[in-house]
Scaffold this motif. Structure first.
Motif, PDB file in Angstrom:
ATOM      1  N   ALA A   1       0.952  -1.038   0.038  1.00 47.19           N
ATOM      2  CA  ALA A   1       0.052  -0.088  -0.003  1.00 47.19           C
ATOM      3  C   ALA A   1       1.038   1.124   0.106  1.00 47.19           C
ATOM      4  N   ASP A   2       1.876   1.309   0.797  1.00 43.73           N
ATOM      5  CA  ASP A   2       2.667   2.259   0.951  1.00 43.73           C
ATOM      6  C   ASP A   2       3.391   2.597  -0.361  1.00 43.73           C
ATOM      7  N   ALA A   3       3.830   1.687  -1.009  1.00 44.87           N
ATOM      8  CA  ALA A   3       4.766   1.758  -2.260  1.00 44.87           C
ATOM      9  C   ALA A   3       3.865   2.178  -3.403  1.00 44.87           C
ATOM     10  N   ALA A   4       2.683   1.849  -3.413  1.00 45.41           N
ATOM     11  CA  ALA A   4       1.644   2.048  -4.472  1.00 45.41           C
ATOM     12  C   ALA A   4       1.357   3.607  -4.338  1.00 45.41           C
ATOM     13  N   ILE A   5       1.239   4.043  -2.980  1.00 45.03           N
ATOM     14  CA  ILE A   5       0.840   5.506  -2.885  1.00 45.03           C
ATOM     15  C   ILE A   5       2.039   6.377  -3.146  1.00 45.03           C
ATOM     16  N   ALA A   6       3.205   5.756  -3.013  1.00 46.31           N
ATOM     17  CA  ALA A   6       4.510   6.514  -3.200  1.00 46.31           C
ATOM     18  C   ALA A   6       4.548   6.758  -4.692  1.00 46.31           C
ATOM     19  N   ARG A   7       4.122   5.675  -5.552  1.00 49.60           N
ATOM     20  CA  ARG A   7       4.391   5.796  -7.098  1.00 49.60           C
ATOM     21  C   ARG A   7       2.824   6.556  -7.685  1.00 49.60           C
ATOM     22  N   GLY A   8       2.141   7.080  -6.819  1.00 51.14           N
ATOM     23  CA  GLY A   8       1.282   8.019  -7.326  1.00 51.14           C
ATOM     24  C   GLY A   8      -0.348   7.474  -7.548  1.00 51.14           C
ATOM     25  N   ALA A   9      -0.365   6.169  -7.034  1.00 51.82           N
ATOM     26  CA  ALA A   9      -1.783   5.651  -6.846  1.00 51.82           C
ATOM     27  C   ALA A   9      -2.624   6.039  -5.552  1.00 51.82           C
ATOM     28  N   ARG A  10      -3.720   5.679  -5.830  1.00 49.21           N
ATOM     29  CA  ARG A  10      -4.737   5.841  -4.831  1.00 49.21           C
ATOM     30  C   ARG A  10      -5.155   4.235  -4.229  1.00 49.21           C
ATOM     31  N   VAL A  11      -5.164   4.105  -2.900  1.00 51.55           N
ATOM     32  CA  VAL A  11      -5.375   2.993  -2.473  1.00 51.55           C
ATOM     33  C   VAL A  11      -6.544   2.565  -1.642  1.00 51.55           C
ATOM     34  N   ALA A  12      -7.584   1.818  -1.700  1.00 49.29           N
ATOM     35  CA  ALA A  12      -8.354   1.306  -0.830  1.00 49.29           C
ATOM     36  C   ALA A  12      -7.820  -0.090  -0.029  1.00 49.29           C
ATOM     37  N   CYS A  13      -7.591  -0.043   1.533  1.00 47.80           N
ATOM     38  CA  CYS A  13      -7.191  -1.021   1.953  1.00 47.80           C
ATOM     39  C   CYS A  13      -8.323  -1.518   2.675  1.00 47.80           C
ATOM     40  N   ILE A  14      -8.529  -2.893   2.283  1.00 48.03           N
ATOM     41  CA  ILE A  14      -9.484  -3.949   2.838  1.00 48.03           C
ATOM     42  C   ILE A  14      -8.936  -4.904   3.688  1.00 48.03           C
ATOM     43  N   ASP A  15      -9.556  -5.204   4.990  1.00 52.08           N
ATOM     44  CA  ASP A  15      -8.954  -6.173   6.076  1.00 52.08           C
ATOM     45  C   ASP A  15     -10.169  -6.504   6.688  1.00 52.08           C
ATOM     46  N   ARG A  16      -9.759  -7.838   7.325  1.00 51.68           N
ATOM     47  CA  ARG A  16     -10.966  -8.390   8.359  1.00 51.68           C
ATOM     48  C   ARG A  16     -11.038  -7.645   9.519  1.00 51.68           C
ATOM     49  N   THR A  17      -9.604  -7.072   9.882  1.00 51.37           N
ATOM     50  CA  THR A  17      -9.547  -6.408  11.176  1.00 51.37           C
ATOM     51  C   THR A  17      -9.987  -5.034  11.214  1.00 51.37           C
ATOM     52  N   ALA A  18     -10.449  -4.429  12.201  1.00 52.68           N
ATOM     53  CA  ALA A  18     -10.969  -2.936  12.297  1.00 52.68           C
ATOM     54  C   ALA A  18      -9.926  -2.121  11.459  1.00 52.68           C
ATOM     55  N   ALA A  19     -10.836  -0.912  10.771  1.00 50.09           N
ATOM     56  CA  ALA A  19     -10.069  -0.088  10.243  1.00 50.09           C
ATOM     57  C   ALA A  19      -9.182   0.681  10.753  1.00 50.09           C
ATOM     58  N   ASP A  20      -7.994   0.702  10.075  1.00 50.49           N
ATOM     59  CA  ASP A  20      -6.610   1.360  10.873  1.00 50.49           C
ATOM     60  C   ASP A  20      -6.408   2.679  10.005  1.00 50.49           C
ATOM     61  N   GLY A  21      -6.486   3.713  10.897  1.00 52.14           N
ATOM     62  CA  GLY A  21      -6.164   5.086  10.391  1.00 52.14           C
ATOM     63  C   GLY A  21      -7.120   5.841   9.512  1.00 52.14           C
ATOM     64  N   ASP A  22      -7.150   7.237   9.319  1.00 54.93           N
ATOM     65  CA  ASP A  22      -8.047   7.919   9.021  1.00 54.93           C
ATOM     66  C   ASP A  22      -7.938   7.912   7.266  1.00 54.93           C
ATOM     67  N   ALA A  23      -8.956   8.266   6.863  1.00 59.78           N
ATOM     68  CA  ALA A  23      -9.088   8.357   5.216  1.00 59.78           C
ATOM     69  C   ALA A  23      -8.172   9.568   4.972  1.00 59.78           C
ATOM     70  N   THR A  24      -7.691   9.470   3.651  1.00 58.71           N
ATOM     71  CA  THR A  24      -7.040  10.710   3.108  1.00 58.71           C
ATOM     72  C   THR A  24      -7.339  10.874   1.539  1.00 58.71           C
TER      73      THR A  24
END
Length: 226
Positions: free
Chosen positions: A20-43
């Motif tokens: 996720a971090d590497a994709a964002i560093a390359r200019g992508a926008r990322v939706a992080c999906i996981d079974r655990t609770a949401a981690d972090g605020d939306a940007t």
């Protein structure tokens, strides 16, 4: 990758966070999906969709549609959600086979099915799955895990054939990924021979990029130095 919208499943794990971090560093926008609770605020470049059981097809559809709706499109799906168990066939729990199928295969299947309409609309859609070198020839204690990852390999090939010319579908096959959990489980191993999460992320994001437009149906070994 600039401007691409990427969905990453299993995004709170050691590999998912790095990708996720590497994709964002390359200019992508990322939706992080996981079974655990949401981690972090939306940007502007990242949203978190937590408490999603991707082995449930309806919940997978809801999460993928929410991600596409938030960013207005979907270009790449990276299926990282998965699990490992080391058990012999004779002494292990038969339910482990069903559990690993659900976590490794069904999650990728459900997320892919949900994403396909959005990826077709993209015009440059990509699906990247996480397979395993261990699935090419199972060793002792690796039966359930290898069988489930072999299912991921066959899913990758089938989707690539069905979506040929429309969406590319590939899988990366790592050996042992250098994560804190693997170091804890194998403290006497030579960590220098393992594949780092950064190295694996580079291969994944190449397959997600426009540069890999001619690559589909590939099971790409990422052996590290083993």
């Amino acid at each position: 990758m600039h401007g691409k919208v990427v969905v990453i499943t299993g995004a709170s794990g050691a590999l998912g966070k790095v990708v996720a971090d590497a994709a964002i560093a390359r200019g992508a926008r990322v939706a992080c999906i996981d079974r655990t609770a949401a981690d972090g605020d939306a940007t502007t470049s990242r949203i978190h969709l937590g408490d999603v059981d991707l082995s449930d097809a309806a919940r997978a559809m809801k999460a993928i549609d929410a991600a596409a709706s938030h960013f207005g499109r979907l270009d790449v799906l990276i299926n990282i959600a998965g699990a490992f168990a080391f058990e012999t066939v004779a002494d292990g729990d038969p339910s482990t086979w069903q559990r690993l199928y659900a976590i490794n295969v069904a999650t990728a299947l459900n997320a892919s099915r949900a994403a396909i309409p959005h990826l077709l609309a993209s015009g440059a859609g990509r699906i990247i799955n996480i397979g395993a070198m261990a699935a090419l020839q199972a060793g002792a204690g690796m039966g359930a895990y290898a069988a489930s990852k072999a299912g991921v390999h066959r899913l990758t090939e089938a989707l690539a054939a069905e979506l040929k010319g429309k969406v590319t579908v590939n899988a990366v096959l790592p050996t042992i990924i250098d994560t804190p959990a693997n170091r804890k489980d194998m403290p006497k191993a030579d960590f220098a021979t393992w594949v780092t999460a950064d190295e694996l992320a580079n291969v994944i994001l190449f397959l997600a990029s426009d540069a890999a437009s001619a690559v589909t149906g590939a099971l790409v070994p990422v052996r590290g130095r083993i």
